[in-house]
Structure formats: structure tokens, C-alpha cells
Design a protein around this motif. Structure first.
Motif, mmCIF file in Angstrom:
data_model
loop_
_atom_site.group_PDB
_atom_site.id
_atom_site.type_symbol
_atom_site.label_atom_id
_atom_site.label_comp_id
_atom_site.label_asym_id
_atom_site.label_seq_id
_atom_site.Cartn_x
_atom_site.Cartn_y
_atom_site.Cartn_z
ATOM 1 N N ALA A 90 5.803 8.784 0.167
ATOM 2 C CA ALA A 90 4.588 9.330 -0.435
ATOM 3 C C ALA A 90 4.931 10.686 -1.040
ATOM 4 O O ALA A 90 5.886 11.346 -0.626
ATOM 5 C CB ALA A 90 3.467 9.466 0.599
ATOM 6 N N GLY A 91 4.144 11.078 -2.026
ATOM 7 C CA GLY A 91 4.412 12.364 -2.646
ATOM 8 C C GLY A 91 3.331 12.782 -3.613
ATOM 9 O O GLY A 91 2.551 11.955 -4.104
ATOM 10 N N PHE A 92 3.272 14.099 -3.868
ATOM 11 C CA PHE A 92 2.372 14.664 -4.865
ATOM 12 C C PHE A 92 3.146 14.929 -6.151
ATOM 13 O O PHE A 92 4.321 15.317 -6.115
ATOM 14 C CB PHE A 92 1.772 15.974 -4.358
ATOM 15 N N PHE A 93 2.447 14.756 -7.291
ATOM 16 C CA PHE A 93 3.055 14.972 -8.599
ATOM 17 C C PHE A 93 2.048 15.700 -9.486
ATOM 18 O O PHE A 93 0.838 15.627 -9.264
ATOM 19 C CB PHE A 93 3.464 13.641 -9.246
ATOM 20 N N SER A 94 2.550 16.389 -10.503
ATOM 21 C CA SER A 94 1.682 17.131 -11.412
ATOM 22 C C SER A 94 2.233 17.055 -12.826
ATOM 23 O O SER A 94 3.433 16.860 -13.043
ATOM 24 C CB SER A 94 1.558 18.598 -10.970
ATOM 25 N N SER A 95 1.330 17.212 -13.808
ATOM 26 C CA SER A 95 1.731 17.211 -15.212
ATOM 27 C C SER A 95 0.730 18.026 -16.009
ATOM 28 O O SER A 95 -0.363 18.349 -15.528
ATOM 29 C CB SER A 95 1.814 15.786 -15.765
ATOM 30 N N LEU A 96 1.085 18.335 -17.256
ATOM 31 C CA LEU A 96 0.222 19.098 -18.148
ATOM 32 C C LEU A 96 -0.322 18.192 -19.236
ATOM 33 O O LEU A 96 0.388 17.340 -19.762
ATOM 34 C CB LEU A 96 1.000 20.252 -18.786
ATOM 35 N N THR A 97 -1.583 18.365 -19.587
ATOM 36 C CA THR A 97 -2.178 17.595 -20.661
ATOM 37 C C THR A 97 -1.778 18.158 -22.014
ATOM 38 O O THR A 97 -1.593 19.372 -22.181
ATOM 39 C CB THR A 97 -3.709 17.594 -20.540
ATOM 40 N N ASP A 98 -1.626 17.282 -23.010
ATOM 41 C CA ASP A 98 -1.270 17.717 -24.358
ATOM 42 C C ASP A 98 -2.370 18.551 -25.006
ATOM 43 O O ASP A 98 -2.119 19.302 -25.949
ATOM 44 C CB ASP A 98 -0.969 16.499 -25.235
ATOM 45 N N ASN A 99 -3.599 18.426 -24.507
ATOM 46 C CA ASN A 99 -4.725 19.124 -25.131
ATOM 47 C C ASN A 99 -4.618 20.642 -25.046
ATOM 48 O O ASN A 99 -5.269 21.350 -25.818
ATOM 49 C CB ASN A 99 -6.041 18.681 -24.487
ATOM 50 N N ILE A 100 -3.824 21.151 -24.117
ATOM 51 C CA ILE A 100 -3.778 22.611 -23.960
ATOM 52 C C ILE A 100 -3.144 23.282 -25.171
ATOM 53 O O ILE A 100 -3.328 24.481 -25.378
ATOM 54 C CB ILE A 100 -3.026 23.019 -22.682
ATOM 55 N N SER A 101 -2.417 22.541 -25.994
ATOM 56 C CA SER A 101 -1.780 23.151 -27.157
ATOM 57 C C SER A 101 -2.806 23.660 -28.165
ATOM 58 O O SER A 101 -2.486 24.503 -29.003
ATOM 59 C CB SER A 101 -0.845 22.146 -27.833
ATOM 60 N N SER A 102 -4.050 23.172 -28.112
ATOM 61 C CA SER A 102 -5.076 23.567 -29.080
ATOM 62 C C SER A 102 -6.180 24.423 -28.466
ATOM 63 O O SER A 102 -7.227 24.620 -29.086
ATOM 64 C CB SER A 102 -5.702 22.320 -29.721
ATOM 65 N N LEU A 103 -5.990 24.954 -27.269
ATOM 66 C CA LEU A 103 -7.010 25.797 -26.650
ATOM 67 C C LEU A 103 -7.253 27.053 -27.479
ATOM 68 O O LEU A 103 -6.331 27.610 -28.084
ATOM 69 C CB LEU A 103 -6.585 26.194 -25.240
ATOM 70 N N GLN A 104 -8.515 27.512 -27.483
ATOM 71 C CA GLN A 104 -8.893 28.746 -28.160
ATOM 72 C C GLN A 104 -9.711 29.613 -27.207
ATOM 73 O O GLN A 104 -10.266 29.116 -26.218
ATOM 74 C CB GLN A 104 -9.711 28.441 -29.419
ATOM 75 N N SER A 105 -9.790 30.895 -27.533
ATOM 76 C CA SER A 105 -10.559 31.795 -26.671
ATOM 77 C C SER A 105 -12.036 31.399 -26.644
ATOM 78 O O SER A 105 -12.722 31.612 -25.640
ATOM 79 C CB SER A 105 -10.408 33.231 -27.163
ATOM 80 N N SER A 106 -12.527 30.798 -27.756
ATOM 81 C CA SER A 106 -13.927 30.379 -27.808
ATOM 82 C C SER A 106 -14.237 29.219 -26.868
ATOM 83 O O SER A 106 -15.410 28.931 -26.611
ATOM 84 C CB SER A 106 -14.302 29.978 -29.238
ATOM 85 N N ASP A 107 -13.218 28.568 -26.347
ATOM 86 C CA ASP A 107 -13.456 27.471 -25.408
ATOM 87 C C ASP A 107 -13.951 27.973 -24.064
ATOM 88 O O ASP A 107 -14.458 27.185 -23.254
ATOM 89 C CB ASP A 107 -12.173 26.656 -25.212
ATOM 90 N N GLY A 108 -13.777 29.258 -23.795
ATOM 91 C CA GLY A 108 -14.373 29.860 -22.609
ATOM 92 C C GLY A 108 -13.746 29.444 -21.290
ATOM 93 O O GLY A 108 -14.433 29.386 -20.272
ATOM 94 N N ILE A 109 -12.453 29.177 -21.273
ATOM 95 C CA ILE A 109 -11.775 28.798 -20.033
ATOM 96 C C ILE A 109 -11.260 30.070 -19.357
ATOM 97 O O ILE A 109 -10.435 30.786 -19.918
ATOM 98 C CB ILE A 109 -10.625 27.823 -20.306
ATOM 99 N N ASP A 110 -11.745 30.329 -18.165
ATOM 100 C CA ASP A 110 -11.366 31.529 -17.438
ATOM 101 C C ASP A 110 -10.116 31.289 -16.604
ATOM 102 O O ASP A 110 -9.631 30.160 -16.474
ATOM 103 C CB ASP A 110 -12.515 31.965 -16.522
ATOM 104 N N ASP A 111 -9.618 32.373 -16.031
ATOM 105 C CA ASP A 111 -8.473 32.272 -15.128
ATOM 106 C C ASP A 111 -8.776 31.296 -13.993
ATOM 107 O O ASP A 111 -9.886 31.281 -13.437
ATOM 108 C CB ASP A 111 -8.131 33.638 -14.542
#
Length: 863
Positions: free
Chosen positions: A582-603
Motif C-alpha cells: 500500500a502507498g500514498f501518491f501525489s501529482s500536480l494538475t496541468d491546470n496550474i500553468s494558467s492560474l492568475q491572481s484574479s482566481d483568488g487562490i490563497d496560500d
């Protein structure tokens, strides 16, 4: 005291870290005098764990080495220089099925400026299953399966393995055990490839002429690698021959390949090139609807190199490089009548892509029991799309248009500002990705069956984008009292086709710094009855936008895998092993390449995709080179990223994209592989995959832009059943018949709604404004509807020739892909004419992406 410290040291790792198994494989080592070409009887091989093996009268010693890590051997013989070499790990170095190694030694007095040379014999390679972890393909198996047809691609072999979903002929992005196709990560010689595809994912960049082995890890794979929750594809480049100059030339009806390998005193270099030419085929297929629009035939141009240099027997440098481009051109012209007015359409589009990377690695063996390796590299991927569509359908005068709209009682507030009306659409897209990576890996054979490993990795990405779109857009006009001309009844709303020539282009860049660290502890019992790998991996993302930053929590991924040997060399069984993990795995979504400050994603709002996977499997090896492997698994996906784009009904423009990181998924299934290893007349395998996969976005959007609660659904790439048959039939020594056959059940199919009309305002410079009717159709998700099954079949007939000394070899072949194209078995929704509303006959059937078999022929010559 030291013994107690070691026990405490091991107990800490077992308590805090998680894991894998490392059973051994038997290898044959042959020692030969490099000048006299005679076996060296009595040569002594000193192993990493302080054992010694003496070569027999044929210069051969047989013993076991670990499967999943490199080990160092020292060879001594009276009067000869002592040599030290590293036997590559089957998993990490792609030599999973190599079992014979030839080592050349020279007399000490003649060894000035000479180094040890060892060659992995190319005649004993094939396909290897590591239960619970991976499937590897190397050597002749990889070549025979992937070197078929128009595009020789390593991914055509990968798509036939257990656990891999069906994709079709021109799709190199399969779903791995129910995961998203975009989550498959490719690693070449330890370097993560950002964009391993040509034609937007149609084929991969990995030509089988440049790849020595490919290893698909879709189980509980080692914590050495990450950035995926579905599958990891590890590839190892071919290395130049240390003693011979080699040339291979392939010339076929669609592609030319050239490989050249040149040795030098302490290493060698291999250079490869590839170019396609589809112009002739495109000319022959002009009768197929849509093919007449191709002005530039789809093309691929690529070159690669790899090499190594040995400073000493303990220090070696490797280097790799790649540059490749692809593209296609389209042009379409048409004339037709709308409302008794002749309309002309002229469309031109050109797609081009360019990518490349450089990789360098340094391996150092400070002691017999230690291996230290550093890798660094950088790369880029650039995509261009230029489009131009013009015609006389929407040629308006802005002042007349506004006056006419006001005359209908439509308030100017519903009209866009600073727009003018014409009949031309322009599109330009220029997206570029830059990447830089570095990693350090350290392995230490502690003794007593234990190995400790640790490593750190840094991964930098920079995405730049430029998007220019100017052309007709459907703008919804509402709330007017008068009856428009040409329409018998009052309308509540209608569409106006307007152009936006002054809209500024979308420009921007984003950056991401991904830091990773891992540690693991491996153990195997002396009798190989039990083995385990205990490891922990941590991945952290720091996001840097143009005018903002986002901090995230690290993803902590512990992993555990254990193997047990039930029996060995009894009756009809060579071995019977079971695995669980058994194990945990992680990955990054391709959508983060187009993030903007107006998207309002905080820390700490941005999260990596996560999964928890558990697995149980068993592997049985029978006499006469047969094996059977079956694995059962369950995967829970959480923190999955998705986005929603709401539409404002009153003017047709889009709200900012909303990003969410609470998507879920549940996947379970099993897959098996029955394999016949290389034999005189027949070898190959049968693989079967059953997949049950459901995904849920907690929020959804309806047709009117309203937020709704989401539900569990089958993903669009889901197939319940995938069956593959791979055979190499050898009726005579000089002949081979390679067969690839698959069966895949249907994928989800939406329910098509009725075709309905809607009014569109047309204003011409030479006629009064009027309305016409165009047609549209909506569709809705269905939990029960599926398209038909697929039956792709590919066949290749080969005849080989050899010269007397065996140095030159030739192959003449004839291949047919998509041989069952005449069977149109895949149901799908019909298409329709947007101006007449009539359905296109026959558009509800599909024949595996091409309506005819793809026949190719060619020759391959090597020396």
C-alpha cells in the motif's frame, strides 16, 4: 555496542518509513581476455556482500544480484588489472531482463590508458513482470512490438500491457488503472519529460530505435520516483557499443531512421535521427471526407544522442540530448447559400511544435558497497497555432447595426463596447514551457541483506502563454418588444455574431518550484523467502505567478510493499511468489500553468492530487518459460483538482475560472498477464484488464451557468474490459510474423438531445438586415449508455538476412495496421449540418480512427 546501534538504526527506519521488495535475479558473467578472445578460467568475482565466485573452465560464473538496485563487482585474475564494474539495477536502469554479461580484461602490463568494457548480451532480452510494481519491455521484444507500421512508437507496446486502458491508433495517452490519461509521467534516464508527445498526444517522442528498455510502474512503486497517482513510465536510452562502430538504417514508406554508434577510448556516443514523409499517403487518401483540407502533411522531425565517458573504473559520466518538431497544415474553402445569398468561407490553420532537452549524469562508486549518482538537465516545449478564417457571411456596418438594433427596441447595454463587425477570425497561440531539474541519489549496501537509499530532487517549471483570438462571437441579445424581420413570431432572445478585433491578447507566465526528498530501507532474507522496501517520499510545491505567489502543504507519501516466496523449483513450478502493499501518491494538475491572481487562490488552498492505493498479487513461473501474473487493487483518489467556467447568460461572456481541490475518485479492478518467454517458434503474451472507475466533482454547472451538487460518474476514458494478444510467430529462422490484437469494450456515450433552431441576425452591406435560422443540439451525461467495442489488429511480416560473419543484418517487412477497419462496430452520436439541421448519414459509426487499413513496407539494414 556497534551491533546495538545498527539494530536501533534499522528499527527507526522500519517505524517511520515505507516500502518495496527486492528479490534477486540470476545472472551469468563471462570473463574473456580482450586480446586473445579466450575464457579466463579461475577469474574471481568479488561481490558487494563480500562473497566470491570463481569462473569455471568456460570463464563463466553464475550467481544472484538484487533486482531493484545497482551493485558493484570487482574482478581479479593473476597478471591482469583488477577491474570494478557496476551491474545496473533491473528497475532503475532498464535492464530488467538482461541475464548475461560479457567482461573483457587485459594483461596488466598492456593496460595503460585502458578501461574495463562490459557488454550486456542483446540476445537474452524480453518482457519481465515485477508483481505488485511494474512490467518491463526491453531488447527484441520492444523492437518487434513497437516497430510496426507508419509510426514506430514505444507507446504502442506499452498500450498492450496489463492495467493499460484502450486509446485507439493515434492516441499515446492511455488511462493507467483507471487514472486520468494526463497523469502518466515519463522519466528518461532519471529526467522527468515535461511533454513526451508529438501531435498533442497522438504519438510519443520515444522512438524504439533510441530506447533500450521501457518499464511501466503502475503498482506500489519505489519512493525514488513520484509526481503521479496512476502510472510511471521509466525509459532507458540505448548506450553506444564500447568496442564496435555500429550503423542502422531504416527506410520505409512513411519514415526514415538512422542510428550511428561510435566508440572511443573511454566511452562512446550514439546519434539517432528520424523524419516522416506522409505526403504520398495524404495524396492517395484525398477521397476520404476531410482529407482534402490537409495542405501540410502531418510530419515529425527528431534527432537524439546518448553517450558515456569513463574517467576511471569508479567514475562514469553519461549524457543525452533530444530535439524534435511536429506539425500539420489545414485549408478549407466552401461556398453555399443562406437566405438566397451566396456565402464564401476560407479557413487556414497551421500547427507547429518544437521541444528539446539535455541530460547529464555522473555515477561514482566510492566503495564496493556504495553508489552515488547525480543527474541534471533542462528542456523546453513550444507550441504554435496560427489560424485565419474569412468570408462574406458577417460583413456589417457598425453604425447601421446599432441603429437597426435600437429600432428593434434592444437596449445598447446588451451590446459590447468598442466592437466592430466583420467576417474574419484570427487565432494565434504561442505557449512555451521551460524546465530544469537536478537530483542526487545515494545507495549503500549496509550488509546482512539491508540497503539504505536516500535522495533529493529539485524541479523548476516556467510556463509562458500568448493567446490572440479575434473573430465572430455569439452574443445573446434579450428583452426586445418588436418582431424582427424575417421571423413570424416575437422572440424573447436571439444571437448576434460580432467580432472583437481590439481585444488585447492574453499574455502571462507562471512558475513552479517542486522540491522532493526520499529515503528508503530495503531488506531481503538470505534464502530470498521474504523481502521488503520501506520508504518515504515528500513532495512540496511553491507556486510563483506574475504578480502573486502561493504556498502549499507538502504531500507526504509513505509506501510499503512486501514479497513472499512460497516455493521454488518444485514440480512444474520454477517459483511462486505473492506480493502485498500500500502507498500514498501525489501529482500536480496541468491546470496550474494558467492560474492568475484574479482566481483568488490563497496560500495552502492549492493542493496536489492524492491517491491511496492498496494491492495484492501473485506471480507463478512454470517450466518451459511460461509465467502467469495477476494483481488486484483498490485506489481512492482525493484532493483532485478541477475547474468550472460559468457563463453569463445576458451577454455570453465568461466569468473567471473557479478552481476547486476537493474532487474524488474510486477505482478498483484486476489485471493478469499470461506470458510465453522467447522460444524457437512462438512467444508473446495475453493480457486482460478489468477496471471500475467512478469520479465525482462535488460541484457542477448546468447549461444556464447555475451551480449544482455533483454526482458520481464514469470518466470519459473509462473501459470496463481490455484484452490484448501479442504474438511473435517464427515459422523459420529467417522469418517472423508479429501480431497485435486487442478487444476493448465501449466508453461512456452521452445522450444527444433534439436538433433545434435558433435565430441569428445577419446584416449585409448590400441588403437590409435579416434573420436566418441555425441549428444546435445539446447532450447530457448517461450512466448506462456506451459506444461499441473496438477490435484493432496489426500484423507485420519480416524476413531477415545475415552475412557470413554475422556483422551485417537486414530486414525486409510488410505491415498492416488497423486491418479490421472494415468492421464498423463503434456506435457514437451523429453529427449534423448547423445550417440545415440535417444529420450526416453514417456519422453514428466509427472504424478505429481510419476507414482503411494502413499498409506500410520497408527495409532495415544494420552493421
Amino acid at each position: 555496542m556497534f551491533f546495538s546501534i545498527k539494530k536501533y538504526f534499522f528499527a527507526l527506519h522500519i517505524l517511520f518509513f515505507t516500502a518495496f521488495i527486492c528479490f534477486a535475479r540470476d545472472i551469468i558473467v563471462y570473463i574473456e581476455d580482450a586480446d586473445l578472445a579466450i575464457p579466463l578460467e579461475g577469474a574471481v568475482i568479488h561481490t558487494w556482500d563480500n562473497h566470491e565466485f570463481v569462473c569455471n573452465d568456460e570463464g563463466i560464473a553464475v550467481f544472484s544480484v538484487p533486482d531493484t538496485r545497482p551493485v558493484l563487482l570487482q574482478i581479479t585474475y593473476p597478471g591482469y588489472k583488477t577491474e570494478r564494474i557496476t551491474i545496473p539495477a533491473s528497475a532503475a536502469e532498464g535492464s530488467a531482463v538482461k541475464s548475461r554479461f560479457t567482461i573483457f580484461m587485459r594483461i596488466d602490463s598492456m593496460l595503460e590508458n585502458k578501461e574495463l568494457v562490459f557488454v550486456a548480451e542483446k540476445t537474452n532480452e524480453g518482457t519481465e513482470v515485477k508483481s505488485g510494481r511494474s512490467v518491463s519491455i526491453a531488447g527484441k521484444d520492444l523492437a518487434r512490438i513497437s516497430e510496426i507500421g507508419f509510426l514506430e512508437d514505444v507507446m504502442t507496446a506499452i498500450k498492450l500491457l496489463p492495467g493499460v486502458g484502450y486509446t485507439g491508433m493515434f492516441d499515446a495517452m492511455p488511462s493507467i488503472r483507471g487514472g486520468d490519461p494526463g497523469d502518466l509521467v515519463a522519466v528518461l534516464d532519471g529526467f522527468y519529460i515535461e511533454n513526451p508527445y508529438f501531435w498533442g498526444g497522438g504519438v510519443s517522442i520515444f522512438d524504439p530505435h533510441m530506447i533500450e528498455s521501457a518499464r511501466l510502474s503502475h503498482g506500489i512503486f519505489s519512493s525514488r520516483y513520484g509526481h503521479t497517482i496512476s502510472g510511471l513510465l521509466e525509459l532507458t536510452s540505448k548506450t553506444p557499443s564500447p568496442t564496435e562502430t555500429e550503423i542502422e538504417l531504416g527506410l520505409s514508406s512513411s519514415v526514415v531512421n538512422l542510428n550511428v554508434s561510435i566508440p572511443f577510448r573511454k566511452g562512446g556516443i550514439m546519434v539517432m535521427g528520424k523524419a516522416t514523409y506522409w505526403d504520398g499517403y495524404i495524396a492517395l487518401l484525398k477521397w476520404i471526407p476531410g482529407m482534402e483540407a490537409i495542405t501540410v502533411a502531418p510530419y515529425i522531425r527528431a534527432a537524439a544522442f546518448s553517450g558515456n565517458y569513463r574517467f576511471t573504473s569508479a567514475v562514469e559520466m553519461t549524457f543525452n540530448g533530444f530535439i524534435g518538431g511536429d506539425g500539420v497544415g489545414l485549408s478549407y474553402k466552401d461556398s453555399f447559400e443562406i437566405d438566397k445569398q451566396k456565402q464564401d468561407i476560407d479557413m487556414n490553420y497551421k500547427w507547429d511544435s518544437l521541444q528539446g532537452f539535455l541530460i547529464s549524469g555522473l555515477t561514482f562508486n566510492p566503495r564496493n558497497s556504495m553508489v552515488l549518482r547525480g543527474t541534471a538537465g533542462g528542456g523546453f516545449s513550444k507550441t504554435f497555432l496560427n489560424g485565419d478564417m474569412s468570408g462574406n457571411l458577417y460583413l456589417f456596418n457598425k453604425a447601421d447595426f446599432i441603429s437597426y438594433m435600437l429600432g428593434l427596441g434592444v437596449s445598447p447595454m446588451f451590446l459590447p463596447d468598442n466592437y466592430i463587425i466583420n467576417g474574419r477570425t484570427l487565432m494565434k497561440i504561442d505557449n512555451t514551457t521551460y524546465t530544469a531539474q537536478t537530483r542526487i541519489d545515494y545507495d549503500w549496501e549496509i550488509g546482512g541483506g539491508f540497503l539504505f537509499a536516500a535522495g533529493v530532487q529539485e524541479f523548476y517549471n516556467r510556463w509562458t502563454r500568448y493567446i490572440l483570438l479575434r473573430g465572430p462571437q455569439d452574443i445573446l441579445a434579450k428583452n426586445f418588444p418588436n418582431t424582427p424581420p424575417g421571423i413570424g413570431l416575437p422572440l424573447d432572445s436571439f444571437y448576434v455574431n460580432v467580432d472583437i478585433p481590439y481585444m488585447p491578447p492574453i499574455e502571462g507566465y507562471n512558475q513552479a518550484l517542486i522540491s522532493s526528498a526520499y529515503t528508503l530501507l530495503e531488506y531481503k532474507s538470505p534464502q530470498q523467502k521474504f523481502g521488503a522496501e520501506l520508504g518515504l517520499r515528500v513532495d512540496h510545491l511553491y507556486f510563483i505567478g506574475k504578480d502573486f505567489t502561493i504556498q502549499t502543504y507538502p504531500a507526504v507519501n509513505p509506501r510499503l510493499n512486501m514479497d513472499f516466496n512460497i516455493l521454488k523449483n518444485k514440480g512444474f513450478f520454477n517459483s511462486w511468489d505473492i506480493t502485498a502493499g500500500a502507498g500514498f501518491f501525489s501529482s500536480l494538475t496541468d491546470n496550474i500553468s494558467s492560474l492568475q491572481s484574479s482566481d483568488g487562490i490563497d496560500d495552502f488552498e492549492l493542493k496536489q492530487n492524492r491517491s491511496l492505493t492498496s494491492l495484492f498479487g501473485t506471480n507463478i513461473r512454470f517450466l518451459d518459460n511460461w509465467s502467469f501474473n495477476v494483481e488486484f487493487y483498490y485506489k481512492y483518489i482525493f484532493d483532485r483538482a478541477y475547474s468550472l467556467n460559468k457563463t453569463r447568460a445576458e451577454n455570453g461572456q465568461n466569468d473567471p475560472i473557479d478552481y476547486y481541490f476537493n474532487g474524488e475518485g474510486r477505482v478498483w479492478g484486476f489485471d493478469f498477464m499470461l506470458q510465453k518467454y522467447q522460444s524457437r517458434y512462438l512467444d508473446g503474451w495475453i493480457s486482460y484488464t478489468f477496471t471500475w472507475a467512478r469520479y465525482k466533482n462535488p460541484l457542477m454547472i448546468d447549461r444556464n451557468g447555475n451551480l449544482l451538487e455533483g454526482d458520481w460518474r464514469w470518466p470519459s476514458f473509462h473501459h470496463f474490459h481490455n484484452l490484448n494478444l501479442v504474438m511473435n510467430i517464427k515459422p523459420a529462422k529467417r522469418y517472423n510474423i508479429a501480431v497485435r490484437f486487442s478487444f476493448a469494450s465501449g466508453a461512456p456515450l452521452s445522450v444527444a438531445g433534439e436538433i433545434t433552431s435558433y435565430p441569428v441576425l445577419i446584416v449585409r452591406p448590400d441588403a437590409p438586415p435579416s434573420f436566418i435560422q441555425e441549428y444546435k443540439r445539446s447532450s447530457s451525461y448517461s450512466d448506462t449508455r456506451r459506444d461499441g467495442f473496438a477490435l484493432p489488429l496489426d500484423i507485420k511480416f519480416s524476413r531477415f538476412s545475415f552475412n557470413k560473419n554475422g556483422k551485417a543484418q537486414g530486414e525486409l517487412y510488410l505491415a498492416a495496421e488497423n486491418a479490421l477497419s472494415f468492421l464498423k462496430t463503434r456506435d457514437k452520436n451523429t453529427t449534423f449540418n448547423q445550417y440545415t439541421g440535417t444529420e450526416v448519414k453514417g456519422s453514428d459509426r466509427e472504424n478505429y480512427q481510419m476507414p482503411i487499413p494502413m499498409v506500410s513496407f520497408g527495409i532495415v539494414w544494420s552493421y
